[in-house]
Design a protein around this motif. Structure first.
Motif, mmCIF file in Angstrom:
data_model
loop_
_atom_site.group_PDB
_atom_site.id
_atom_site.type_symbol
_atom_site.label_atom_id
_atom_site.label_comp_id
_atom_site.label_asym_id
_atom_site.label_seq_id
_atom_site.Cartn_x
_atom_site.Cartn_y
_atom_site.Cartn_z
ATOM 1 N N PRO A 219 -0.560 -8.294 7.837
ATOM 2 C CA PRO A 219 -1.576 -7.084 7.434
ATOM 3 C C PRO A 219 -0.769 -5.988 7.244
ATOM 4 C CG PRO A 219 -1.774 -7.714 9.830
ATOM 5 C CD PRO A 219 -0.694 -8.758 9.373
ATOM 6 N N ASP A 220 0.524 -5.618 7.712
ATOM 7 C CA ASP A 220 1.277 -4.486 7.169
ATOM 8 C C ASP A 220 1.462 -4.147 5.911
ATOM 9 O OD1 ASP A 220 1.582 -3.627 9.627
ATOM 10 O OD2 ASP A 220 3.657 -4.273 9.979
ATOM 11 N N GLY A 221 1.291 -5.526 5.020
ATOM 12 C CA GLY A 221 1.597 -5.375 3.553
ATOM 13 C C GLY A 221 0.387 -4.599 2.863
ATOM 14 N N PHE A 222 -0.535 -4.381 3.755
ATOM 15 C CA PHE A 222 -1.830 -3.455 3.146
ATOM 16 C C PHE A 222 -1.291 -1.999 3.139
ATOM 17 C CE2 PHE A 222 -4.636 -7.155 3.183
ATOM 18 C CZ PHE A 222 -5.136 -7.106 2.085
ATOM 19 N N LYS A 223 -0.338 -1.602 3.843
ATOM 20 C CA LYS A 223 0.058 -0.372 3.786
ATOM 21 C C LYS A 223 0.798 -0.040 2.411
ATOM 22 C CE LYS A 223 0.744 0.130 8.514
ATOM 23 N NZ LYS A 223 2.033 -0.261 9.612
ATOM 24 N N LEU A 224 1.548 -0.906 1.804
ATOM 25 C CA LEU A 224 2.340 -0.829 0.519
ATOM 26 C C LEU A 224 1.136 -0.622 -0.449
ATOM 27 C CD1 LEU A 224 4.703 -0.841 -1.090
ATOM 28 C CD2 LEU A 224 4.614 -3.350 -1.190
#
Ligand code: FAD
Length: 330
Positions: A219-224
């Motif tokens: 889910p952290d990929g959505f920060k990028l």
């Protein structure tokens, strides 16, 4: 087949929604094919001069009902009002937007009129004097041309299936026909309306969408992707895989069981391009795909494809855009 084509329009935050404006485009296409005239139907708590918005877009007849009963979303009040007006004025085609409003009110209206309903309509065609409504089924595996056996028929149009008519500098004034608002049915009691805190995502109206799939890895990929979307002035979309994984909420989902979008630019990051996803975004004007598998199906519909790891490609694009001040004019 002489009755009018009615576009049942949805208003949110005191504006006609993007899917309602695109519904007018669908209504005009149906009118070009059948020769039947188009009219708008507006139901709202108060009059906010939407009629002139409609006349600017080429609508010359508008049925209106402005009444306190429309303040809350009470589907039965909207559908009863439309059904009552249909009995009086006998339209042939009742067009609804593909939204919670359109699906709920459209289905109830069809039931009240004992009319047929065709959902997810994407195209209108005239073949041998028959009007055929095109829609994809089973995740895009089959293309169906449906015909209404009797009129009136309720049609729920996919948002973005036809572009909204552009405003004209010299509009004709629209004829306005007031309708009676239906009363709140006795069996219905509104207990409470709870608004969610979360900002709702207006993907259908976004010009730029940066969408992420399982290739983000976490889910952290959505920060990028959020950083990328922010500098482009875009919104975040997603595949169903990541919504099902709980990485992002459902209102971001694009595809057959999510939203149908038509942005100017759609950037798919780590999305394989399954037919069910493509069903919701293949009408974007420009599609950019970033995927590390050169055989990913998304490349079949991409205008620009970048084969590579999104964690290298996206930061490089962000850097380049910042350096050069390259922000797209959309
Ligand atoms: P995957 O198919 O797993 O693809 C991930 C991609 O990321 C792969 O192509 C991989 O090469 C790439 N990748 C991996 N790591 C990286 C990296 N570091 N950098 C770049 N690329 C990378 N799907 C929807 O999206 N919307 C819908 O509305 C929808 N409705 C459906 C309805 C039904 C009835 C059914 C049966 C399915 C539906 N689906 C829908 C699901 C659909 O079939 C796919 O399973 C889903 O779209 C796959 O999501 P994805 O592309 O994110 O994941």
């Amino acid at each position: 087949m002489t009755g009018e084509i009615w576009g049942i329009l949805e208003i949110q935050n005191r504006r006609l929604t993007g899917s309602s404006l695109s519904l007018l485009g669908a209504g005009m296409e149906l009118s070009r094919k059948t020769g039947n005239p188009v009219a708008g139907v507006l139901m709202a708590e108060t009059d906010e001069d939407w009629v002139s918005d409609l006349s600017q877009r080429g609508i010359t007849k508008v049925y209106t009902s402005f009444h306190a009963a429309f303040k809350a979303f009470r589907p039965a009040v909207f559908s009863r009002t439309v059904a009552e007006a249909s009995r009086k004025y006998s339209p042939s085609f009742l067009l609804f937007p593909d939204s919670l409003f359109g699906r709920e009110v459209g289905a109830r209206t069809a039931q009240a009129l004992d009319a047929g309903l065709i959902a997810n309509v994407a195209t209108v065609a005239m073949v041998n004097s028959q009007v055929l409504f095109g829609k994809s089924n089973f995740g895009g595996k089959y293309w169906i041309q449906a015909e209404a056996q009797k009129l009136p028929v309720v049609l729920i149009f996919q948002s973005g299936s036809y572009p909204a008519p552009s405003p004209s500098a010299s509009p004709e004034f629209a004829e306005v026909i007031p309708l009676d608002a239906a009363s709140v049915p006795q069996w219905e009691t509104l207990v409470e309306i709870k608004r969610t805190e979360r900002k709702s995502v207006q993907l259908e109206e976004a010009s730029i969408i940066v969408a992420g799939g399982r290739g983000l890895g976490s889910p952290d990929g959505f920060k990028l992707l959020q950083e990328f979307a922010s500098i482009l002035g875009g919104e975040i979309g997603a595949s169903r895989a990541v919504v099902d994984l709980g990485w992002i909420s459902y209102d971001h989902q694009v595809g057959q069981t999510g939203k149908t979008v038509r942005p100017k630019l759609y950037i798919a990051c780590g999305i394989s391009g399954a037919v069910q996803h493509r069903a919701g975004m293949q009408n974007a004007e420009v599609i950019v795909a970033i995927n590390k598998d050169k055989n990913a199906p998304i490349f079949q519909i991409a205008d620009y494809g970048i084969v590579g790891d999104l964690y290298q490609v996206v930061p490089a694009l962000i850097e380049k855009i910042k350096q050069k001040g390259l922000v797209p004019k959309v």
